[in-house]
Each structure stands twice: as C-alpha cells, then as structure tokens.
Design an enzyme around this catalytic site. Structure first.
Site, PDB file in Angstrom:
ATOM      1  N   HIS A  70      14.160 -11.553  34.383  1.00  0.00           N
ATOM      2  CA  HIS A  70      13.335 -11.944  33.228  1.00  0.00           C
ATOM      3  C   HIS A  70      13.101 -13.442  33.303  1.00  0.00           C
ATOM      4  CE1 HIS A  70      12.037 -12.579  29.095  1.00  0.00           C
ATOM      5  NE2 HIS A  70      11.928 -11.272  28.944  1.00  0.00           N
ATOM      6  N   CYS A 120       0.865  -1.181   0.000  1.00  0.00           N
ATOM      7  CA  CYS A 120       0.000   0.000   0.000  1.00  0.00           C
ATOM      8  C   CYS A 120       0.895   1.222   0.000  1.00  0.00           C
ATOM      9  CB  CYS A 120      -0.948  -0.022   1.197  1.00  0.00           C
ATOM     10  SG  CYS A 120      -0.108  -0.045   2.792  1.00  0.00           S
TER      11      CYS A 120
END
Length: 712
Positions: free
Chosen positions: A634, A27
């Site tokens: 983490h 696009c």
C-alpha cells in the site's frame, strides 16, 4: 437518556462537531447534514458507530449518514443534545417573514457546489421530496390492497364490486390514491417554500364534485337543480374516446372559453407542474404586497390566478404528458416486451441510490389512473428481489463466518426488504459499500427480467375489461414485497420471476463472495477481535515474532524460515504503529512494516506470485505467492483520495510477477503536496494462517533487501 443517545453524540463528533454543522434534516432513511466542510468528517468513526449503515459525501458541504428505518429516532436524539440548540432543523415555519427554511438553506448550499448539473439535481430532489413524506401511507394502502386480495382469494369477502363490504374495503385504500394529487401539491409547495395549504387547495378545487359535474350532465343538473340543466350541459359537452387508453376526453365552455375536462384523482404530473408555476406567482406576490396584508392577499390572489390556470392550461398539459408517456411505454411493453422487461430491473439498481427512480414511480401511478393498470411494477419487482437475494447471500456468509456485525446488518435489511419492499437498508448498508455485490446482483436482475418477459409472452393476461396484455400487471401501486404478491395479475408468473431473481443473486453472492481480498482479510481480522473480546480472552496473536525476548529464542530456532519478503522500495523500515494509519496499526490487515522516507520513485514486487489486486488508483497491490503467502503493498496513506494522480501503474490484475518487477512509478512529491504520508506499507494479510511473520524494522533498506521472514 435515549437508547440512541450515545450514537447521537458519536455522530455529531464524527461530522466534525457541532460547530461544523450548519443544518440537519432527515428523509426516510438518511440524516442529511449541511456542514461547514466535509473535510472535517471522520468517515471510519461514523461507519463504526452503532446504527450507522453507511456514510455518503455528496459535495464539499453535503453529507448523508444512512440509518435506515429508525432515522427519525436518531434525528430526535441528535437535535435534543444541548449543544445542538442553535442548529437549524425541524419543520417549515408558518411565518412568511421567518428566516430561510431547511430546504432553502440546503438548496443554497447545493448551489455552491461546482457540479455541472445543479438544475437537474435540484429537479430530482424536488421530485423526490414531493413523494417521500407520503411513502408510509402509500405502503399502508398497498398492504391493504394485498390483504383484500387474499381475503377475496380465500372467499372470505365477495369480489362483487358494488357490494357494501367491497365498497368499504375499496374506500380504505382508495382515499390515498384518489387524493394523491392534493398530497403531492402540499409536499411540492412546501418544498418550494409556498404555503402548502394554498397548493393543496388549488389542486382540491379541480377535484370537487362541482368540477367533476361539468363532465357529467346528470350530476350537473342535480347539483344546480335546474330543469333544463342536463340539456344545457349536454349541448355544451363534447366527448371523444381515446381508443388506446380506453378513456373519454371531454370539453365544455366556461366563461366562453373551451376547457378540457379531466378527472385528476390519482394524477401526479398535474400537481407537480402546478406547484412549480404557483411558486413563481406566490413569491412574486410576496415581493409586491406589503407584509401587513400578505396573510390575506397572497393566498387569495394565488388561488384566484392559479385555479383557472390549472383548470384551463396546466391540468390538460399534465394529462397529455402522462398519457403520452404511458402510451409510449405501453407500446414498448407490447412490441418489445423482452427489452422492456430486462431494461427496467437492470436500470433500477443505479437509479434508486441517486433518487432518480421517482419519475418511473410517477408513471406507475399515472398508468393506473389513465389505463386502470400498470405494467412497470412487475419487472421492477424482479430488481427488488434480486437486491434482497444478494442481501441473503451476504447473510449466509455472515452466518458461516460467525460475523455478528454483518449478520445484524444483513438480517435487518433482508427483513425490511421482504416484508416492506424497502431496498435502501440493503443498498446503503451493504451493496454500495461492497461493489462486488452489484456484479452478482445484476445477473439476478437479468434472470428475473428475462423470466418475466418469457412467461409474460407465453401466457398473456386478460384484464377485467377484456383487454389482453402481455407481461405482469397490477391495478394498484404497491411496494414489491412478499406481502404484496397478491396484488399482481398473473400472480404465478410474477412469483416465479421474483423467485428466480432472488435465488440467482443469493447463490452467486454466497458462493463467489461479495468482498475484495482486502475487504475479506479485514473482515476476518475484525471477526477474530470480536470473538476474542466476547470470550474475555486477549486478542489472538497474529502469529508474529517481532524481536522476541531472549527466553523465546529456543522456540524461534525450531521454526524454519521458508521464505522472505523483500523491500518494495528503498527507505527506512518502521513498525506498523509508526505508519500513523489506524487500520494498519491495529494489524487488522496482518503483520508487516512500513518503509518511510522513500529514496526512489519506483515500487517493485516484494515477492514472486500472481497479482490478485491492482487498485485503479495505483496505490495498492495484492500478490499471492505459490506457497500461499498473501502480501499487500500500500503506497502512502489515504492516497486513494488522489484518484491515481501521480501514480503510473505498470502491471494488471491477474498478471504474474517476479520479485523485483516494477509495480508502479510514483511521484512522491505530489503525494506529499497533497498532504498524504509517503510511507509504503507492506503486510501479510493471511498472517493468522502462518507460523510466524517477522518484520525487520528500525533499519535503512534498499529495494530488494529481505525485510520480513515467513515461517509456515
């Protein structure tokens, strides 16, 4: 070799290789891939590719790679690669018997997704694709209008509307807006796999001089050269004036049937409705007419049926729909101007990324067509400039931190915005990747909307027809940029409002930053690596002292260890390289270690301090100690994809914790079943500011054991 060919090859590799690509289209700013599976996509590699602004997964098979204004060159480079020879791409084929077009394949792939709103999604894609191909000419026409207004203001040309010079100037931009329905009909028909020239011809039929003459007795008589034509037309014509819109609505008799007559120039709703009905009739005819004569009879019968349907039914419905929406918004703008002026800029940041802003754009064009002016673009402009201001704030930080990569991204996005009014490079390149930008930018949107409401109320404008309106209006559809400021009435009100939106957003982003602590630490590590590489030196040491050689022992003895970091969970301590995560292994987030083979489900705080980060998904925690050490815990690798499943969070952001306090309870069996490594990684994100960070690896540890020594 094209200048983007290396990036093209990297993109193909990043999406899983050519065997994973089913289709590729593009696009205005994005490469649109239909893939066998998006699970094969290497998002970090794609985002690191030169020229790529962002990567957006839309479903299990749909992927968008945001490029910006140069997307067509990237598309051409990719499609020119030898391995892409058999991949479907390009324009719709003319042969009615050919295989499915790109858009149809894409529609089928979208239909396979499990979303609950496929019809809504398809509708907005149809709406967007009907407008997207003509963005360039709309932008060009709006700039021509801006230039003409500047020339008038500088007295270079006269604003006498009937002068030859002004008539020619109007013709330069008027053609785009006058024939806009034909352009939209062409694009919409093409989107629905209907011969686009049939759609354009049907819309053109109700815009011919002959059709317009039905509502003008003088033209009626002159066209048909009848002595009594004018009287006959006048007697058959019935016109009523709409006091709200200031327009005439006329009817006449055709084939003994009453027809409402409208000027469809500039209308957007009628062609959209028309092509939707045309698609049903056209494809129905294709099913019943033999292939050998379809070329003749499908277009012929489609036109024969659809032109009367458009003139008698669809045209009036489209006009009524547009008028109704215009009147409703005009009422809101007049009676609730503060709500209207604030609502528009606050909504646009969420509508544009989803492509849902096109209905409002269509209403702008309809307002200009029916009322002669539009009142939506003014408030919309404050959103655009709040967006561009936020990008300036990012650019200021990038310059301050000597971040070459972000400086290039933000600089290009800012230029595209200020000069072209295009927000996509800012949105996809920066804002949607760093969600804190939205928090700052929305304040700018609110400030701009409020200012345009206050000033518009205090200083109402008088239009050329004598009508008094509150707020900022324009008689042209314009992309809101610096170059199009002159197209707005009450130009000084508009200029002040967009300036407020721009400055507020820029200041907030520049002072409060746009990144989370983790993102900031990662950016600083990347900048350091880039600077070291540019200088030709080895990357700066991350202040580590991991199992130093014997000759380094004396130096280590002089560094006093002032603090320790404890194990957040029991298991086996491994190096960052052994965690298997590229980011942690590179030490972009600082020195540290991993704890593999967890022996417990409870993850505890490794230090005492304040929680600066608590991920909503429960997989990551950032703690800052009183002496300035920043620790990241983490849990698992890529566990953010689990969306919190299996994680029970026990703390909140801003809470103070002591070493050993429970952070979360984790079902590691679910983590493993989801295919994610169960290693818990712990790093010191501000390693560079410390004298030494020494992890102890290769040993079994219990929760609470000292595993990292810190020297200040």
């Amino acid at each position: 070799m094209g200048k983007n060919q290396e990036s093209a090859k990297a993109i193909v590799k990043g999406v899983g290789g050519v065997n994973n690509i089913k289709m590729l289209t593009h696009c205005a700013t994005r490469l649109r891939f239909t893939l066998g599976s998006t699970d094969k996509v290497d998002v970090p590699a794609l985002e690191a590719t030169k020229g790529v602004l962002a990567v957006v997964k839309q479903s299990d098979t749909a992927l968008q790679v945001v490029i910006g204004g140069g997307v067509e060159q990237f598309y051409d480079e990719i499609m020119s690669l030898p391995e892409m020879a058999n991949v479907k791409g390009g324009e719709v084929e003319d042969d009615a018997d050919s295989e499915l077009t790109n858009d149809q394949v894409k529609a089928q792939e979208r239909a396979k997704t499990k979303g609950k709103n496929k019809w809504v999604d398809s509708f907005f894609e149809f709406l967007s694709d009907s407008f997207r191909p003509i963005i360039g000419v709309l932008l060009g026409a709006s700039l021509i209008i801006a230039i003409i207004n500047v020339l008038i203001a500088c007295h270079v040309v006269s604003n006498e509307t009937q002068s030859p010079t002004m008539l020619f100037c109007r013709a330069m931009y008027r053609g785009v807006f006058y024939f806009l329905p034909i352009m939209i009909a062409y694009n919409g028909a093409k989107k629905l796999k209907v011969d686009p020239w049939v759609g354009a011809s049907i819309m053109g039929a109700v815009m011919t001089p002959e059709f317009l003459a039905l509502a003008d007795p003088v033209k009626y008589a002159s066209i048909f050269s009848t002595t009594d034509g004018q009287n006959a037309a006048q007697s058959a014509l019935n016109c009523v004036t709409n006091s709200t819109l200031g327009t005439d609505s006329c009817t006449t008799q055709v084939f003994g049937i009453t027809m409402q007559l409208n000027d469809y120039s500039g209308n957007v709703f009628v062609p959209l409705l028309m092509v939707a009905v045309l698609a049903l009739i056209y494809k129905g005819l294709q099913r019943i007419i033999p292939n050998s004569v379809q070329l003749v009879f499908v277009p012929f019968l489609s036109m024969l049926v659809m032109i009367p349907i458009t003139a008698f039914i669809i045209g009036p419905i489209g006009v009524w729909l547009g008028n109704g929406l215009g009147i409703g918004l005009a009422w809101m703008n007049t009676n609730a101007p503060f709500v209207f002026a604030i609502l528009i800029p606050m909504l646009y940041p969420f509508l544009v990324p989803l492509g849902l802003h096109w209905p409002l754009n269509a209403l702008m064009l309809m307002n200009i067509d029916t009322m002669g002016y539009d009142f939506i673009q003014g408030p919309m402009g404050t959103w655009n400039f709040a967006c561009f201001g936020a990008t300036l704030g990012v650019l200021i930080i990038a310059i301050r931190e000597k971040d070459t990569q972000m400086k290039e991204t933000a600089g290009g996005a800012l230029a595209a915005g200020l000069l072209g009014g295009v927000s996509e490079p800012s949105l996809y390149g920066i804002h949607l990747r760093y969600k804190n930008v939205y928090k700052r930018m929305l304040v700018g949107c609110f400030a701009g909307g409020l200012s345009i409401a206050i000033l518009g109320w205090l200083f109402p404008a008088t239009l050329a027809n004598g009508q008094v309106v509150r707020g900022v209006t324009t008689t042209a559809f314009a992309f809101t940029s610096l170059l199009t400021i002159p197209v707005f009435n009450q130009m000084w009100v508009y200029a002040i409002s967009i300036a407020i939106a721009f400055v507020v957003s820029a200041v907030l982003v520049a002072t409060l930053d746009y990144r989370t602590p983790e993102q900031k630490a990662e950016a600083h590590a990347r900048i350091a690596r880039e600077q070291a590489k540019a200088s030709g030196a080895a990357p700066a040491a991350t202040a580590t002292a991991v199992k130093a050689a014997p000759e380094a022992a004396p130096a280590q003895e002089t560094a006093a260890v002032t603090s320790e970091i404890l194990a957040p969970i029991a298991g086996h301590a491994v190096t960052l390289e052994e965690t298997g995560d590229a980011v942690f292994s590179s030490k972009a987030l600082g020195e540290g270690l991993g704890i593999a083979d967890p022996k417990d489900s409870k993850v505890v705080a490794p230090v005492a301090g304040v929680l600066k980060t608590v991920a909503k998904t429960g997989h990551a925690y950032g703690i800052k100690t009183d002496d300035g050490v920043e620790v990241l815990v983490h849990i698992g690798i890529d566990t953010v994809k689990m969306n919190g499943e299996g994680f029970t969070v026990a703390v909140t952001k801003g809470q103070r914790v002591n070493a050993g306090d429970l952070l979360a309870t984790v079902d590691f069996d679910k983590v493993a079943a989801a295919g994610h490594p169960t290693v818990t990684v712990m790093t010191v994100t501000n390693t560079k500011k410390l004298a030494a960070v020494t992890p102890h690896t290769g040993i079994d540890v219990a929760a609470g054991d000292a595993v990292i020594d810190i020297a200040h």
